[in-house]
Design a protein around this motif. Structure first.
Motif, PDB file in Angstrom:
ATOM      1  N   UNK A 162       0.847  -1.198   0.000  1.00 29.67           N
ATOM      2  CA  UNK A 162       0.000   0.000   0.000  1.00 29.67           C
ATOM      3  C   UNK A 162       0.883   1.249   0.000  1.00 29.67           C
ATOM      4  N   UNK A 163       1.879   1.261   0.872  1.00 30.98           N
ATOM      5  CA  UNK A 163       2.781   2.404   0.966  1.00 30.98           C
ATOM      6  C   UNK A 163       3.550   2.603  -0.347  1.00 30.98           C
ATOM      7  N   UNK A 164       3.994   1.513  -0.943  1.00 30.22           N
ATOM      8  CA  UNK A 164       4.735   1.578  -2.203  1.00 30.22           C
ATOM      9  C   UNK A 164       3.872   2.139  -3.329  1.00 30.22           C
ATOM     10  N   UNK A 165       2.627   1.665  -3.407  1.00 27.81           N
ATOM     11  CA  UNK A 165       1.738   2.120  -4.475  1.00 27.81           C
ATOM     12  C   UNK A 165       1.446   3.614  -4.356  1.00 27.81           C
ATOM     13  N   UNK A 166       1.292   4.090  -3.142  1.00 31.77           N
ATOM     14  CA  UNK A 166       1.031   5.513  -2.950  1.00 31.77           C
ATOM     15  C   UNK A 166       2.192   6.348  -3.497  1.00 31.77           C
ATOM     16  N   UNK A 167       3.418   5.943  -3.169  1.00 32.33           N
ATOM     17  CA  UNK A 167       4.587   6.687  -3.636  1.00 32.33           C
ATOM     18  C   UNK A 167       4.789   6.521  -5.146  1.00 32.33           C
ATOM     19  N   UNK A 168       4.462   5.362  -5.669  1.00 34.09           N
ATOM     20  CA  UNK A 168       4.575   5.102  -7.108  1.00 34.09           C
ATOM     21  C   UNK A 168       3.680   6.058  -7.895  1.00 34.09           C
ATOM     22  N   UNK A 169       2.410   6.146  -7.477  1.00 32.14           N
ATOM     23  CA  UNK A 169       1.470   7.009  -8.195  1.00 32.14           C
ATOM     24  C   UNK A 169       1.810   8.484  -7.997  1.00 32.14           C
ATOM     25  N   UNK A 170       2.261   8.857  -6.815  1.00 32.30           N
ATOM     26  CA  UNK A 170       2.645  10.244  -6.568  1.00 32.30           C
ATOM     27  C   UNK A 170       3.851  10.642  -7.426  1.00 32.30           C
ATOM     28  N   UNK A 171       4.801   9.725  -7.576  1.00 36.10           N
ATOM     29  CA  UNK A 171       5.967  10.018  -8.399  1.00 36.10           C
ATOM     30  C   UNK A 171       5.568  10.163  -9.871  1.00 36.10           C
TER      31      UNK A 171
END
Length: 261
Positions: free
Chosen positions: A112-121
């Motif tokens: 979940x944490x990874x996906x949030x940063x992936x989409x934000x990037x």
């Protein structure tokens, strides 16, 4: 591997897929990619790494460019995602340990944490989200288990000490793993046109929607609120396999009995 022919004779072979690359070859590939002004410049610089001086001298500038672009197009047509972690251990001023191939040892909550940063990037192209994503993927070597509170410290270390090409390779690795995951669990991660056909499937309309959906899955999977932290730390593939089976069961019930409005 892609065979490179000059004058009808195979003179060398080049890795066709990222998973076939060595760590050093990936570093060279991404360093050249960031430095080149055009695709043709990159293709030539990449090919030259695999040719000896005699072969290079035997080719005109235009022959070399034509051969390089042919190899480049072949690589693009054969593209497969990078799912092997070429940097399982990284030594900066502190040692970092990375995830298994295919993100096989990542927890559901960490994803979940990874996906949030992936989409934000992807949305902002702000490097801080790339650094944070890598800081979630990697842990300090002395951590017994993933510690979310240490992410800022790891992100700062990565921002200041990690090679830029290495950052891009790790991002490519994460993107490749999530591509593998979405293809393996098609019911859980449907394409846009498929998502409209089933209310049971998870969609990623926005980062907030994604987090809400994942949290709902955690609650459903846990059964009771007190088990939510336990599910948060459960292996990603274990949770997705469970969700996939539930969707399959629901779709089978819909086929048998129809959907009640």
């Amino acid at each position: 591997m892609i065979n490179v022919k000059v004058g009808g004779k195979v003179v060398t072979s080049i890795p066709a897929y990222f998973n076939e690359f060595s760590a050093q070859e990936l570093l060279v590939y991404f360093e050249l990619l960031t430095q080149a002004k055009t695709r043709a410049d990159f293709a030539c610089a990449w090919l030259i790494n695999f040719l000896n001086h005699e072969i290079i001298a035997s080719l005109t500038k235009y022959e070399l460019a034509d051969l390089a672009m042919t190899i480049y197009r072949n690589m693009q047509s054969l593209r497969k995602p990078l799912t092997a972690n070429k940097f399982p251990k990284i030594t900066l001023s502190k040692k970092l340990v990375g995830p298994a191939d295919y993100l096989g040892n990542i927890s559901f909550g960490r994803y979940i944490e990874l996906e949030e940063q992936y989409w934000l990037y992807l949305k902002t192209q702000n490097a801080k989200h790339l650094h944070t994503l890598i800081a979630i993927l990697y842990t300090f070597s002395n951590e017994r288990q993933y510690d979310n509170s240490l992410v800022p410290e790891r992100a700062n270390l990565i921002e200041n000490e990690m090679n830029e090409a290495q950052k891009l390779i790790i991002f490519e690795f994460y993107a490749g793993c999530r591509e593998h995951i979405t293809e393996r669990f098609e019911r859980v991660f449907p394409k846009k046109n498929q998502a409209k056909k089933s209310k049971n499937r998870m969609t990623f309309l926005s980062i907030q929607k994604m987090k809400e959906t994942f949290n709902k899955v955690m609650v459903d999977f846990a059964g009771t609120p007190d088990r939510k932290p336990e599910i948060y730390n459960t292996n990603l593939y274990t949770v997705l396999e469970f969700v996939d089976r539930q969707i399959e069961k629901n779709e089978e019930l819909q086929r048998l009995y129809g959907t009640h409005k």
